[in-house]
Design a protein around this motif. Sequence first.
Motif, PDB file in Angstrom:
ATOM      1  N   LYS A 289       0.907  -1.480   0.248  1.00 34.53           N
ATOM      2  CA  LYS A 289      -0.305  -0.024   0.129  1.00 34.53           C
ATOM      3  C   LYS A 289       1.094   1.357  -0.546  1.00 34.53           C
ATOM      4  O   LYS A 289       0.759   2.082  -0.887  1.00 34.53           O
ATOM      5  CB  LYS A 289      -1.088  -0.091   1.208  1.00 34.53           C
ATOM      6  CG  LYS A 289      -1.851   0.739   1.358  1.00 34.53           C
ATOM      7  CD  LYS A 289      -2.714   1.439   2.692  1.00 34.53           C
ATOM      8  CE  LYS A 289      -3.993   2.310   2.611  1.00 34.53           C
ATOM      9  NZ  LYS A 289      -4.514   2.255   3.372  1.00 34.53           N
ATOM     10  N   ALA A 290       2.192   1.477   0.641  1.00 33.74           N
ATOM     11  CA  ALA A 290       2.536   2.326   0.872  1.00 33.74           C
ATOM     12  C   ALA A 290       3.763   2.693  -0.334  1.00 33.74           C
ATOM     13  O   ALA A 290       4.820   3.442  -0.720  1.00 33.74           O
ATOM     14  CB  ALA A 290       3.918   2.202   2.399  1.00 33.74           C
ATOM     15  N   GLY A 291       3.225   1.276  -1.798  1.00 31.62           N
ATOM     16  CA  GLY A 291       4.246   1.081  -3.275  1.00 31.62           C
ATOM     17  C   GLY A 291       5.671   0.756  -2.860  1.00 31.62           C
ATOM     18  O   GLY A 291       6.919   1.753  -3.219  1.00 31.62           O
ATOM     19  N   LEU A 292       5.872   0.185  -1.800  1.00 28.43           N
ATOM     20  CA  LEU A 292       7.329  -0.336  -1.485  1.00 28.43           C
ATOM     21  C   LEU A 292       8.540  -1.619  -1.769  1.00 28.43           C
ATOM     22  O   LEU A 292       8.866  -2.143  -1.778  1.00 28.43           O
ATOM     23  CB  LEU A 292       7.931   0.121   0.376  1.00 28.43           C
ATOM     24  CG  LEU A 292       7.164   1.531   0.860  1.00 28.43           C
ATOM     25  CD1 LEU A 292       7.596   1.286   2.045  1.00 28.43           C
ATOM     26  CD2 LEU A 292       8.663   2.632   0.135  1.00 28.43           C
ATOM     27  N   PRO A 296      13.676  -4.966  -7.266  1.00 31.53           N
ATOM     28  CA  PRO A 296      14.891  -6.133  -6.818  1.00 31.53           C
ATOM     29  C   PRO A 296      14.771  -5.012  -5.078  1.00 31.53           C
ATOM     30  O   PRO A 296      14.955  -6.040  -3.722  1.00 31.53           O
ATOM     31  CB  PRO A 296      16.171  -6.502  -7.183  1.00 31.53           C
ATOM     32  CG  PRO A 296      15.766  -5.898  -8.623  1.00 31.53           C
ATOM     33  CD  PRO A 296      14.820  -4.850  -8.642  1.00 31.53           C
ATOM     34  N   GLU A 297      15.244  -3.899  -4.489  1.00 33.42           N
ATOM     35  CA  GLU A 297      15.231  -3.251  -3.255  1.00 33.42           C
ATOM     36  C   GLU A 297      13.879  -3.795  -2.559  1.00 33.42           C
ATOM     37  O   GLU A 297      13.724  -4.076  -1.716  1.00 33.42           O
ATOM     38  CB  GLU A 297      14.840  -2.001  -3.933  1.00 33.42           C
ATOM     39  CG  GLU A 297      15.540  -0.730  -2.557  1.00 33.42           C
ATOM     40  CD  GLU A 297      17.142  -1.627  -1.984  1.00 33.42           C
ATOM     41  OE1 GLU A 297      16.943  -1.241  -0.484  1.00 33.42           O
ATOM     42  OE2 GLU A 297      18.084  -2.171  -2.372  1.00 33.42           O
ATOM     43  N   GLY A 298      12.808  -3.529  -3.063  1.00 30.33           N
ATOM     44  CA  GLY A 298      11.486  -3.742  -2.469  1.00 30.33           C
ATOM     45  C   GLY A 298      11.971  -5.570  -1.924  1.00 30.33           C
ATOM     46  O   GLY A 298      11.467  -5.547  -1.370  1.00 30.33           O
ATOM     47  N   GLU A 299      12.656  -6.486  -2.634  1.00 26.32           N
ATOM     48  CA  GLU A 299      12.628  -8.181  -2.256  1.00 26.32           C
ATOM     49  C   GLU A 299      13.177  -7.775  -1.235  1.00 26.32           C
ATOM     50  O   GLU A 299      12.842  -8.238   0.225  1.00 26.32           O
ATOM     51  CB  GLU A 299      13.103  -8.887  -3.298  1.00 26.32           C
ATOM     52  CG  GLU A 299      11.839  -9.144  -4.259  1.00 26.32           C
ATOM     53  CD  GLU A 299      12.369 -10.349  -5.621  1.00 26.32           C
ATOM     54  OE1 GLU A 299      13.157 -10.679  -4.763  1.00 26.32           O
ATOM     55  OE2 GLU A 299      11.575 -10.268  -6.621  1.00 26.32           O
TER      56      GLU A 299
END
Length: 460
Positions: A289-292, A296-299
Amino acid sequence: MDRFFHLRERGTSVGTEILAGLTTFMTMAYILFLNPNILSVTGMDKSAVFFATAVGAGLVTILMGLVANIPVALAPGMGLNAYFAVIAASKGGMMSWQVALGAVFISGIIFIILTVTKIRQLLVVAVPDALKMAITVGIGLFITLIGLKTGQITGVQYVGGPSQNAIAGGGTPVLQFFEWNILLTNFIQNRGALLTIIGLIIIAVLMALRVRGALLIGILLTTVIGIPMGQTDLSKLTQTPMLPSAEHLAVGQLDIMGAIHMGLIEVVAVFTFVELFDTFGTLIGTTNKAGLLKGPEGEKTLGRAMLVDATGVSLGALLGTSTITAFVESASGVAEGGRTGLTAITTGVLFLLATFLLAPIAAVIPDSATAPALIIVGVLMIQAVRNIDFVDPVKGIPAFLTIALMPFTYSIANGISAGIVFYVLLAALRNLFTKEKEPIHWLMWILAVLVVLRYIFLGV
């Protein structure tokens, strides 16, 4: 600060993050009053549980902000604290609260190992979505039942004693349907039950009006109303110190060896299993929901968040509380614009401040003020039922048994066990005798076998 938290990159500011952190704290601060009331049935000191709840939530939430840089707050989770209270109840529990804390600590270590080895992610994939949703719904009903009991709204009428030959394995008496009835309390005569209903109405109205912090406000208002009704003991305000004395603290009181010697495989498995799905859904939902979660950085961010969450389980046990987990209420802070770990740090600091400011207030809050919150938490958790396909028997029957057995057998473990076994059984038979195929992950076979062996060798 901008370089560390990436404020401009995520389109936020210090002011927005602090406001988001305050919002998150307001929506989940009810746990400061609810958790001590729940765990006190084990014989634990209320002020000690309050201390562990506030400090544990504060430290782990700050750690989440610093390590993962996401706006997610953590505290002792609903459902697992209720399970903790049932198994370690001062009357009728299967173990002491010290041993139960030892089991929580062990589950935390297992959780860390599962996270580091990425088996945690594999387990989440292995269990069908219908069962994941059913576990949430079942725990919601389980919590509601506890709220109805502690709020004195329901009671049991025994028409007669258990039948002479109706004794289950292990000596558990089995009552025939005509020998007992669950009844509604006469709340006109019972002031505790009446206060619970008043509190339920207050919280329901606040939520209908979409007031932030409805649970917390409802608990406090109900406590005030309980003063003239004789349900709120104000003398505890002066009798309760800001911090519990050292001998009352539960810090380091866990009995790890006791848990190992008792062979609490089932208990540790439940703590681990429920936390597994509860946290995964919250972390995914909130960070997405926060778009994070992009790229790859999200993982990597999600991996760090899972590790902090797993560490918090054992840290909570060391401090003297049940499983600390990510709170879905974190979404309220995200809705206010929280996008970084600064939101989490703000929330964590507020929890630490509450350790010194709110302890006397927590001591005077009666069960009838927190019981309505338990009932409403059940409402929030049961919403997941809309995502279950009950039309398909392979999914619907295991899901239904999972949901029904948790409150009706007063055991989260029984519900999960029934769901796993029936899903594997029905899916396997469908695959064997029809052209319609239902995927069964190999881990589900292992879990089903373990469940069957548990009931064969350990009994109910």
